[in-house]
Design a protein around this motif. Structure first.
Motif, mmCIF file in Angstrom:
data_model
loop_
_atom_site.group_PDB
_atom_site.id
_atom_site.type_symbol
_atom_site.label_atom_id
_atom_site.label_comp_id
_atom_site.label_asym_id
_atom_site.label_seq_id
_atom_site.Cartn_x
_atom_site.Cartn_y
_atom_site.Cartn_z
ATOM 1 N N VAL A 137 0.847 -1.205 0.000
ATOM 2 C CA VAL A 137 0.000 0.000 0.000
ATOM 3 C C VAL A 137 0.883 1.257 0.000
ATOM 4 O O VAL A 137 0.555 2.252 -0.640
ATOM 5 C CB VAL A 137 -0.994 -0.003 1.181
ATOM 6 C CG1 VAL A 137 -1.845 1.255 1.172
ATOM 7 C CG2 VAL A 137 -1.887 -1.240 1.129
ATOM 8 N N ASP A 138 2.021 1.195 0.682
ATOM 9 C CA ASP A 138 2.990 2.311 0.627
ATOM 10 C C ASP A 138 3.324 2.642 -0.825
ATOM 11 O O ASP A 138 3.394 3.814 -1.213
ATOM 12 C CB ASP A 138 4.313 1.932 1.310
ATOM 13 C CG ASP A 138 4.234 2.001 2.820
ATOM 14 O OD1 ASP A 138 3.184 2.395 3.340
ATOM 15 O OD2 ASP A 138 5.242 1.652 3.466
ATOM 16 N N ASN A 139 3.582 1.588 -1.609
ATOM 17 C CA ASN A 139 3.931 1.815 -3.015
ATOM 18 C C ASN A 139 2.788 2.495 -3.757
ATOM 19 O O ASN A 139 3.019 3.368 -4.597
ATOM 20 C CB ASN A 139 4.260 0.483 -3.701
ATOM 21 C CG ASN A 139 5.588 -0.086 -3.225
ATOM 22 O OD1 ASN A 139 6.423 0.627 -2.683
ATOM 23 N ND2 ASN A 139 5.774 -1.379 -3.422
ATOM 24 N N SER A 140 1.563 2.084 -3.436
ATOM 25 C CA SER A 140 0.406 2.698 -4.095
ATOM 26 C C SER A 140 0.312 4.174 -3.737
ATOM 27 O O SER A 140 0.015 5.016 -4.589
ATOM 28 C CB SER A 140 -0.878 1.984 -3.669
ATOM 29 O OG SER A 140 -0.815 0.617 -4.006
ATOM 30 N N ILE A 141 0.579 4.474 -2.479
ATOM 31 C CA ILE A 141 0.536 5.880 -2.051
ATOM 32 C C ILE A 141 1.610 6.680 -2.790
ATOM 33 O O ILE A 141 1.348 7.769 -3.302
ATOM 34 C CB ILE A 141 0.726 5.984 -0.515
ATOM 35 C CG1 ILE A 141 -0.493 5.393 0.193
ATOM 36 C CG2 ILE A 141 0.958 7.445 -0.089
ATOM 37 C CD1 ILE A 141 -0.365 5.304 1.704
ATOM 38 N N ALA B 101 2.671 6.123 -5.616
ATOM 39 C CA ALA B 101 2.260 6.268 -7.016
ATOM 40 C C ALA B 101 1.078 7.226 -7.157
ATOM 41 O O ALA B 101 0.494 7.342 -8.236
ATOM 42 C CB ALA B 101 1.916 4.907 -7.610
ATOM 43 N N GLY B 102 0.702 7.849 -6.055
ATOM 44 C CA GLY B 102 -0.357 8.858 -6.101
ATOM 45 C C GLY B 102 -1.766 8.281 -6.131
ATOM 46 O O GLY B 102 -2.710 8.957 -6.545
ATOM 47 N N ALA B 103 -1.929 7.048 -5.689
ATOM 48 C CA ALA B 103 -3.250 6.412 -5.739
ATOM 49 C C ALA B 103 -4.232 7.091 -4.787
ATOM 50 O O ALA B 103 -3.855 7.538 -3.709
ATOM 51 C CB ALA B 103 -3.136 4.934 -5.380
ATOM 52 N N VAL C 181 -4.711 -3.794 -5.644
ATOM 53 C CA VAL C 181 -4.902 -2.977 -6.854
ATOM 54 C C VAL C 181 -4.960 -1.510 -6.481
ATOM 55 O O VAL C 181 -5.596 -1.164 -5.477
ATOM 56 C CB VAL C 181 -6.261 -3.254 -7.536
ATOM 57 C CG1 VAL C 181 -6.206 -2.874 -9.003
ATOM 58 C CG2 VAL C 181 -6.706 -4.663 -7.340
ATOM 59 N N ASP C 182 -4.347 -0.659 -7.299
ATOM 60 C CA ASP C 182 -4.480 0.776 -7.035
ATOM 61 C C ASP C 182 -4.743 1.540 -8.322
ATOM 62 O O ASP C 182 -4.588 1.001 -9.426
ATOM 63 C CB ASP C 182 -3.233 1.318 -6.317
ATOM 64 C CG ASP C 182 -1.979 1.310 -7.180
ATOM 65 O OD1 ASP C 182 -1.999 1.857 -8.292
ATOM 66 O OD2 ASP C 182 -0.945 0.758 -6.721
#
Ligand SMILES: Nc1ncnc2c1ncn2[C@@H]1O[C@H](COP(=O)(O)OP(=O)(O)OP(=O)(O)O)[C@@H](O)[C@H]1O
Ligand SMILES: [Mg+2]
Length: 509
Positions: free
Chosen positions: A42-46, A48-50, A70-71
């Protein structure tokens, strides 16, 4: 004769020795907890601006098959996918980014699954994907390229939930944690427990993001064959400082510590009100371990409590929680984050600086800790006056319940602990009291119905036992029962028998 000490070690050339593929195994054996691993994704999604992240459990009837995160973030093109799949591949981070090591995706995923597939699309590029299979990675870091048609289908599958024009899917297969076969409701129980723990973990560690209007995490479960969605719930922000009224009106207060190598560090010191039953206080792990420092890096909680060698954790400190936004420390001179981002190692300078830390009124940080302890002790003292002492809870009562009873009530230390035992009794009795033996017998006949299909064990039926424990205090503290108490016991007996029979009828339906 001793030869002279060489301060520099002399060398005679160099050679290239990259790690063997087997290194992947070490990388994925760092003891990532399940929730900690998902939080890393989820850190990665954040980063990536999700705005939306969905954690998706997929089941085929009773068998859990895959886990997907999924993001709707900015996604990756082919080159970026290669960098993403490379251990330590990413270089150069934005100051605000949560990523820093370049390993999270790989080590978190392969700690829990033998296969991790990443499929992604950007606004400009078609869906593309890569996959690491643990077995193949070990044999020379061979990464699979996903069939572009499948990449397209997979993105279509998540169209609108939440992928729109861009986004990333991380899929775990062969997940080590998943129960093998779901006989006897095992899968449902696993999901219930896991989804709940995961929601709390994400809610806590990402609470500052979740408090914003434009960021949401959803956890859902779906059957791949029928398409039926079982559960779909939004993770709520769980702010560890969200008490309604401070336990001490002088707090929260900010203390400033001076660390020569780094500058000022601010400590936002809070005192929780005693005996709170809010989730924000109690929902995650033992309260004692949740006192202490809450370190945030770029708004992401990276340590949820703990005293980092400043103090030993102990019950009296339970109300003291201190928020610290980590200052920029690129070389990790003072604060070193664990790779899993679930703890911070601090250098002795930090602990040393706490001695001199003061707030604007010249109060010291040490005084704060004493005051937080004081609030805790005072509350306990008042309980001693207001609450009647209880017989100690004994065998048959769940240890967690026992702990709370002992925290909440003064316990009659010289009394035998009160035990619970299931036994054959006449059907018109739900319980029987053995005053001399300090045993409460419960009627075995109703046990299975009360457990609703779960297996019996020593500490089963905690709800029923706790209620009876509270109800029966007088019966065990008096030598002789007065007529009022005797009548009450008869009353409870008939009501409980009726309730137990109602439970039996439900099972029969
Ligand atoms: N969901 C995603 N959306 C877009 N890019 C991603 C996503 N997940 C990973 N990436 C890219 O892959 C890179 C590697 O991710 P990984 O989690 O392995 O390391 P990191 O985030 O850079 O650092 P850390 O080890 O601290 O997590 C990221 O830096 C990012 O560029
Ligand atoms: Mg990462």
């Amino acid at each position: 004769m001793v030869s002279e000490w060489q301060f520099e070690v002399p060398t005679a050339g160099s050679k290239h020795l990259p790690p063997d593929g087997r290194y992947m195994e070490a990388l994925s054996s760092q003891g990532y907890g399940f929730e900690v691993a998902i939080a890393d994704l989820v850190d990665n999604s954040i980063d990536a601006g999700a705005g939306n992240v969905v954690v998706h459990f997929l089941r085929d009837g009773d068998q859990l098959v895959s886990l997907v995160v999924v993001d709707d973030g900015k996604g990756m093109d082919e080159n970026e996918l290669d960098v993403a799949m490379t251990v330590g591949g990413r270089r150069g981070y934005d100051k605000k980014s949560l990523g820093m090591f370049g390993t999270g995706l790989k080590s978190a995923s392969l700690s829990h699954a033998n296969s991790v597939t990443v499929v992604s699309r950007t606004k400009r590029t078609r869906p593309a994907g890569r996959r690491w299979l643990m077995e193949r990675a070990k044999h020379g870091f061979e990464c699979d390229i996903i069939d572009p048609n499948y990449a397209q289908d997979f993105v279509d599958f998540y169209q609108g939930r939440p992928i729109a024009f861009q986004g990333t899917i991380v899929r775990w297969d062969d997940v080590k944690d998943f129960p093998n076969g779901g006989a006897g409701g095992q899968t449902d129980r696993y999901l219930q427990r896991t989804v709940n723990k995961l929601g709390l973990h994400l809610g806590l560690h990402l609470h500052r993001f979740l408090a914003r209007d434009d960021f949401h995490i959803t956890i859902s479960v779906q059957d791949v064959r029928t398409g039926v969605e079982y559960a779909n719930y939004g993770v709520e922000s769980l702010d560890p400082f969200a008490y309604p009224v401070s336990g001490n009106s002088a707090y929260p207060s900010t203390f400033t510590a001076e660390i020569p190598a780094l500058g000022q560090v601010h400590l936002d010191a809070h005192v929780w009100p005693p005996r709170s039953s809010l989730d924000e206080y109690k929902a995650f792990g033992a309260v004692v371990e949740r006192s202490g420092f809450y370190f945030y890096r770029n708004d992401r909680l990276v340590q949820a409590g703990g005293w980092n060698n400043f103090r030993q954790p102990e019950q009296h400190l339970a109300l003291a929680r201190v928020a610290v936004d980590l200052p920029d420390d690129p070389e990790a001179k003072i604060f070193r984050l664990t790779v899993k981002k679930d703890g911070v190692q601090v250098s002795p300078e930090f602990v040393g600086s706490l001695e001199g830390a003061e707030n604007e009124h010249g109060r010291t940080f040490a005084q704060y800790v004493v005051e937080a302890e004081h609030v805790y002790r005072e509350a306990r003292r008042h309980v001693g006056v207001a609450r009647k002492a209880a017989v100690p809870p004994g065998r048959g009562i769940d240890p967690q319940v026992r702990q709370v009873i002992e925290e909440e009530l003064p316990v009659l230390v010289h009394e035998e602990p009160l035990q619970f035992r299931w036994q054959k009794l006449a059907n018109d009795k739900f319980f029987e009291i053995d005053q001399d033996g300090h045993v409460l017998l419960l009627n075995q006949h109703y046990r299975a119905a009360l457990l609703g299909g779960r297996d019996g064990s020593l500490n089963d039926a905690p709800m029923v036992k706790s209620l009876i424990f509270l109800l029966m205090q007088d019966a065990f503290q008096r030598e002789r029962m007065g007529s009022r108490l005797k009548d009450n016991i008869e009353l409870w007996q008939s009501v409980l028998v009726a309730a137990a029979r109602a439970e039996l009828d439900r099972v029969a339906d």
